[in-house]
Design an enzyme around this catalytic site. Structure first.
Site, PDB file in Angstrom:
ATOM      1  N   GLY A 314       0.437  -0.805   0.000  1.00  0.00           N
ATOM      2  CA  GLY A 314       0.000   0.000   0.000  1.00  0.00           C
ATOM      3  C   GLY A 314       0.669   1.232   0.000  1.00  0.00           C
ATOM      4  N   THR A 315      -0.609   3.393   0.643  1.00  0.00           N
ATOM      5  CA  THR A 315       0.404   4.095  -0.198  1.00  0.00           C
ATOM      6  C   THR A 315      -0.244   4.584  -1.504  1.00  0.00           C
ATOM      7  OG1 THR A 315       1.720   2.169   0.377  1.00  0.00           O
ATOM      8  CG2 THR A 315       2.825   3.855  -0.844  1.00  0.00           C
ATOM      9  N   THR A 316       0.240   5.555  -2.081  1.00  0.00           N
ATOM     10  CA  THR A 316      -0.247   6.009  -3.369  1.00  0.00           C
ATOM     11  C   THR A 316       0.932   6.503  -4.187  1.00  0.00           C
ATOM     12  OG1 THR A 316      -1.985   7.300  -4.501  1.00  0.00           O
ATOM     13  CG2 THR A 316      -0.743   8.440  -2.786  1.00  0.00           C
ATOM     14  N   GLY A 394       1.553   1.906  -4.901  1.00  0.00           N
ATOM     15  CA  GLY A 394       1.253   1.771  -3.492  1.00  0.00           C
ATOM     16  C   GLY A 394       0.984   0.313  -3.199  1.00  0.00           C
ATOM     17  N   ARG A 485      -6.520   0.787  -7.987  1.00  0.00           N
ATOM     18  CA  ARG A 485      -6.522   1.852  -6.976  1.00  0.00           C
ATOM     19  C   ARG A 485      -7.131   3.138  -7.541  1.00  0.00           C
ATOM     20  NH1 ARG A 485      -2.614   1.300  -1.970  1.00  0.00           N
ATOM     21  NH2 ARG A 485      -2.870  -0.934  -1.693  1.00  0.00           N
TER      22      ARG A 485
END
Length: 491
Positions: A314-316, A394, A485
């Protein structure tokens, strides 16, 4: 368009994040400017995946010349003091994961100092101009997407941990729903002042003091004042004529991806992917230090995979390219958030000291005053034809599997979109169960032949990461944002 100008592109994890980056690029801003505008917007509209008190890594790749990495990841406190930590369980549907939250899990944030350092090096537009889209979105409010509502559902034990957190995330009266209108005026004020006063607001100023006022926090003012982002030389490896630049130590993501890319044979099959991941996890478990990109380790992996091939059983993230041909890839994370709100700011700080992916020994196992190792790995891939691909993902421990598999497909000749969309598999323990996405009949049959318990998810999922990528060639640009996502790409 002038002949010496390159087309621009942006791929990010939310429509407003992508739009913020793209608008800056179209206005003549640099790739760094676009990353800054997008990062601040992500803190508003992707608030669980990104936060101003998190950390990140930025990869800069000029059209000509060497790539550089800016390390803005979090740092452990300089000393141990009694701190408050709680445990919660996040429900991904097909699997569950334990997270630790509370003031005692907050590591020294690095994102804001990193953004200002990058701006000093390669920014063109003013910080107030770059922050304005995020300020406007925070003050006026934004509509919660289906994906962000699902993220909120998964992390609801964190977002509703205390009344102030539930109020901040629109969950005081019940779960956050797609279509809800979420306003964060305190965050708007904090970002607006930040753009004027600079990073000092977060390292010594009012926001820093508000953070330190939290009961049970392990950080001190010295931790915040002494934090510094660091420029690093990327880790380079090559595969079939492609030069791949990755995040170096202390990041563990770059090394693991490099080892897999260098050791894997031409054919990419579920059996080989499974074995490569298992061997990497086993090597890491046997080592007291982070793995290095060592020829002996590569050779060991190659021998293992070659033997396995014979048996056949994960995170972007933000990726952009600007009109000067520079590419930038920024991966940022807030962990899953500490479950508390910094008074008067609308900011939920990171919980990196409680992330088991970073500290397998638990929230008390950190060494004082060190950069935490991270799985985040923004990448720059130069093809033999001169094209440049910037990408990242992520997804916590799934970052290494998402990026390595996407890179393998891309280097093998697949179009960027096909490489991103290809089904993925992941395992967390060398001899543990395999999580996999659905694919065609050949992929499914190969999964059933693996010597492991395999769970095939009913559809693609955010669990397997989200690779956002832009590719610049002589013929133009391609941008692909991962729908896993909720990614959006603009060219």
């Amino acid at each position: 368009m002038k002949a010496d100008r390159h087309p621009v592109a942006a791929a990010c994890g939310h429509p407003l994040t992508t739009q913020a980056a793209h608008d800056v690029l179209c206005a003549g801003g640099s790739a760094v400017d676009a990353c800054i505008a997008a990062a601040l917007m992500a803190c508003v509209v992707e608030p669980v995946l990104a936060g101003p008190m998190g950390g990140g890594f930025m990869m800069l790749c000029p059209a000509q010349g060497s790539a550089r990495v800016l390390d803005g990841f979090v740092q452990t406190p300089r000393r141990r003091i009694p701190a408050e930590v709680h445990s919660i369980e996040a429900d991904f549907g097909d699997t569950r994961q334990i997270f630790h939250i509370g003031p005692g899990t907050i590591a020294t944030p690095g994102l804001i100092p990193m953004l200002f350092e990058a701006h000093a090096r390669a920014g063109r537009m003013s910080m107030p101009d770059l922050a304005q889209p995020a300020v406007t979105a925070a003050r006026a409010g934004h509509v919660v997407t289906t994906f962000q509502a699902e993220v909120a559902r998964i992390t609801s034990p964190i977002l509703s941990h205390i009344p102030a957190t539930a109020q901040r995330f629109g969950m005081a009266k019940g779960p956050l729903q797609a279509g809800d209108h979420l306003c964060t005026p305190d965050l708007a004020d904090a970002l607006e002042v930040l753009a004027i006063e600079g990073a000092r607001l977060f390292t010594e100023g009012e926001v820093a003091q508000a953070l330190l006022s939290l009961d049970g926090i392990a950080l001190t003012g010295e931790d915040l004042r002494r934090y510094a982002p660091r420029w690093r030389e990327p880790l380079h490896m090559s595969r079939h004529g492609w030069d791949v630049a990755l995040t170096p130590s202390p990041s563990i993501g770059g090394t693991q991806i490099a080892l897999m890319l260098d050791a894997m044979p031409q054919e990419v099959t579920p059996a080989l992917l499974h074995r490569a991941q298992a061997e990497l996890l086993d090597l890491r478990a046997q080592s007291s230090d982070p793995l290095t990109f060592d020829p002996a380790l590569v050779a060991q992996l190659r021998r293992t995979l070659a033997g396995h091939a014979a048996r056949q059983r994960g995170t972007t993230h933000i990726s952009v390219t600007d009109r000067g041909g520079m590419g930038a890839a920024l991966t940022l994370s807030n962990g899953t958030g500490a479950g508390v709100i910094v008074p008067g700011t609308g900011i939920m700080p990171n919980n990196m000291l409680g992330e088991e992916d970073l500290l397998p020994g638990g929230p008390e196992s950190w060494a004082p005053d060190v950069r935490l190792a991270s799985a985040m790995c923004p990448m720059c891939l130069r093809a033999p034809d001169g094209s440049i691909t910037m990408m990242g993902s992520g997804g916590s421990s799934r970052i290494r599997t998402a990026l390595s598999q996407t890179a393998l497909h891309l280097i093998a000749g697949q179009p960027l979109e096909d490489a991103v969309m290809a089904p993925r598999l992941h395992l967390d323990i060398a001899n543990g169960p395999v999580m996999a996405e659905p694919g065609d009949e050949c992929w499914t049959d190969a999964l059933h032949d693996l010597p492991a318990d395999v769970t095939i998810w009913p559809e693609r999922s955010m669990y397997f990461g989200g690779v956002h990528a832009v590719r610049s060639t002589r013929g133009g640009v391609t941008a692909v944002a991962d729908p896993r996502r909720d990614g959006v790409a603009l060219t």
